[in-house]
Design a protein around this motif. Structure first.
Motif, PDB file in Angstrom:
ATOM      1  N   ASP A   1       2.991   5.902  -2.847  1.00 23.16           N
ATOM      2  CA  ASP A   1       4.051   6.650  -2.979  1.00 23.16           C
ATOM      3  C   ASP A   1       4.120   6.875  -4.670  1.00 23.16           C
ATOM      4  OD1 ASP A   1       5.079   7.360  -0.731  1.00 23.16           O
ATOM      5  OD2 ASP A   1       6.456   5.852  -0.818  1.00 23.16           O
ATOM      6  N   ASN A   2       3.665   5.990  -5.460  1.00 22.91           N
ATOM      7  CA  ASN A   2       3.988   6.134  -6.818  1.00 22.91           C
ATOM      8  C   ASN A   2       2.385   6.431  -7.637  1.00 22.91           C
ATOM      9  OD1 ASN A   2       6.863   5.226  -7.488  1.00 22.91           O
ATOM     10  ND2 ASN A   2       5.894   3.980  -5.866  1.00 22.91           N
ATOM     11  N   ASP A   3       1.860   6.877  -6.789  1.00 20.71           N
ATOM     12  CA  ASP A   3       0.424   7.472  -7.503  1.00 20.71           C
ATOM     13  C   ASP A   3      -0.407   6.196  -8.411  1.00 20.71           C
ATOM     14  OD1 ASP A   3      -1.677   9.493  -7.910  1.00 20.71           O
ATOM     15  OD2 ASP A   3      -0.757  10.009  -9.760  1.00 20.71           O
ATOM     16  N   LEU A   4      -0.494   5.132  -7.446  1.00 24.89           N
ATOM     17  CA  LEU A   4      -1.225   4.019  -8.154  1.00 24.89           C
ATOM     18  C   LEU A   4      -2.416   3.839  -7.361  1.00 24.89           C
ATOM     19  CD1 LEU A   4       1.835   1.961  -9.477  1.00 24.89           C
ATOM     20  CD2 LEU A   4       0.089   3.102 -10.857  1.00 24.89           C
ATOM     21  N   VAL A   5      -2.809   4.486  -6.452  1.00 23.82           N
ATOM     22  CA  VAL A   5      -4.055   4.063  -5.712  1.00 23.82           C
ATOM     23  C   VAL A   5      -5.158   4.937  -6.078  1.00 23.82           C
ATOM     24  CG1 VAL A   5      -5.382   4.293  -3.332  1.00 23.82           C
ATOM     25  CG2 VAL A   5      -2.833   3.393  -3.551  1.00 23.82           C
ATOM     26  N   ASP A   6      -6.136   4.570  -6.535  1.00 23.00           N
ATOM     27  CA  ASP A   6      -7.376   5.186  -6.806  1.00 23.00           C
ATOM     28  C   ASP A   6      -8.723   5.492  -5.857  1.00 23.00           C
ATOM     29  OD1 ASP A   6      -6.878   5.215  -9.465  1.00 23.00           O
ATOM     30  OD2 ASP A   6      -7.103   3.118  -9.568  1.00 23.00           O
TER      31      ASP A   6
ATOM     32  N   PHE B   1      -0.596   4.090   7.247  1.00 20.63           N
ATOM     33  CA  PHE B   1      -0.015   5.240   6.569  1.00 20.63           C
ATOM     34  C   PHE B   1       1.471   5.616   7.350  1.00 20.63           C
ATOM     35  CE2 PHE B   1      -4.491   5.667   5.740  1.00 20.63           C
ATOM     36  CZ  PHE B   1      -4.708   5.296   4.449  1.00 20.63           C
ATOM     37  N   GLY B   2       2.352   5.408   6.420  1.00 22.17           N
ATOM     38  CA  GLY B   2       3.903   6.256   6.882  1.00 22.17           C
ATOM     39  C   GLY B   2       3.971   7.293   6.233  1.00 22.17           C
ATOM     40  N   GLU B   3       5.172   7.646   6.239  1.00 20.91           N
ATOM     41  CA  GLU B   3       5.704   8.626   5.510  1.00 20.91           C
ATOM     42  C   GLU B   3       5.696   8.662   4.215  1.00 20.91           C
ATOM     43  OE1 GLU B   3       9.721   9.763   6.360  1.00 20.91           O
ATOM     44  OE2 GLU B   3       9.657   9.488   8.395  1.00 20.91           O
TER      45      GLU B   3
ATOM     46  N   VAL C   1       0.896  -1.091  -0.102  1.00 18.81           N
ATOM     47  CA  VAL C   1       0.093  -0.156   0.066  1.00 18.81           C
ATOM     48  C   VAL C   1       0.785   1.078   0.065  1.00 18.81           C
ATOM     49  CG1 VAL C   1      -1.766   1.335   1.290  1.00 18.81           C
ATOM     50  CG2 VAL C   1      -1.999  -1.149   0.938  1.00 18.81           C
ATOM     51  N   GLN C   2       1.882   1.200   0.815  1.00 18.75           N
ATOM     52  CA  GLN C   2       2.803   2.282   0.636  1.00 18.75           C
ATOM     53  C   GLN C   2       3.451   2.700  -0.380  1.00 18.75           C
ATOM     54  OE1 GLN C   2       3.100   3.974   3.776  1.00 18.75           O
ATOM     55  NE2 GLN C   2       3.987   5.604   2.731  1.00 18.75           N
ATOM     56  N   THR C   3       3.939   1.465  -1.223  1.00 21.15           N
ATOM     57  CA  THR C   3       4.624   1.746  -2.254  1.00 21.15           C
ATOM     58  C   THR C   3       3.581   2.386  -3.402  1.00 21.15           C
ATOM     59  OG1 THR C   3       6.184   0.024  -1.800  1.00 21.15           O
ATOM     60  CG2 THR C   3       5.848   0.499  -4.361  1.00 21.15           C
TER      61      THR C   3
END
Length: 194
Positions: free
Chosen positions: A137-142, A160-162, A132-134
């Motif tokens: 970070d790479n704008d791949l979650v909708d 949610f982390g940094e 989820v974090q990755t």
């Protein structure tokens, strides 16, 4: 084109670590402790989501956890989860025992983008905190679908982390499941503030 949806259960302070107590975390087991009479309505919501799911995407540890619990279960929800194609982020296909499971090949980000292009419908990510974090970070979650259990655990790994940059979201739905669970749905906002 598919929609990548994060679906997870978490505490009010965002903890997702060891919900069932299997990992030995001192504060693990919070999911079962808190569910009580809300378990049946929660299961109805999750089963309905599974019916709308076109594919499942998971990290390897989450996949192994789900596969152990779901591959032998009976009933419509279990049947649906078996039928849905499952894509696993892993360096090996060894031990993929759940029906319809495939390891994503090559570069993770390219593979997820390709999967989103090929799948028509919701690609649901269950658990899989690091994945989820990755993806965030790479704008791949909708979309984020968060089921919040009513406790502040006070310790543990959080969903949610940094992040590499802020991730603006817009609340699209908020409702109660049973008597104590909050079900919050957020759309990731691209190209501007929430």
């Amino acid at each position: 084109m598919g929609t990548i949806v994060i679906n997870t259960n978490l505490t009010l302070d965002g903890v997702v670590e060891d919900p069932t107590g299997d990992e030995g975390f001192a504060r693990g087991g919070w999911f079962d402790e808190l569910m009580g009479e809300d378990r049946a309505p929660w299961a109805e919501v999750e089963a309905a989501e599974a019916d709308r799911t076109a594919a499942i995407l998971m990290g390897r540890r989450s996949y192994d956890w789900f596969a152990r619990r779901w591959q032998e279960r009976s009933g419509p929800w279990a049947d649906r989860l078996r039928a849905v194609p499952k894509y696993v982020v892993s360096s090996s296909s060894d031990g993929l025992v759940w029906d319809g499971s495939t390891v994503l090949d090559g570069d993770l980000l390219d593979s997820v983008k390709r999967l989103r292009d090929e799948v028509d419908g919701d690609i649901v990510v269950y658990a899989s905190r690091q994945l989820v974090q990755t993806l965030l970070d790479n704008d791949l979650v909708d979309e984020l679908r968060l089921i919040v259990l009513p406790t502040v655990l006070g310790d543990g790994r959080r969903l949610f982390g940094e992040t590499a940059s802020p991730v603006p979201v817009r609340l699209t739905s908020a409702r109660t499941i049973g008597s104590g669970l909050a079900f919050l749905t957020y759309e990731v906002v691209r190209g501007g503030p929430a």
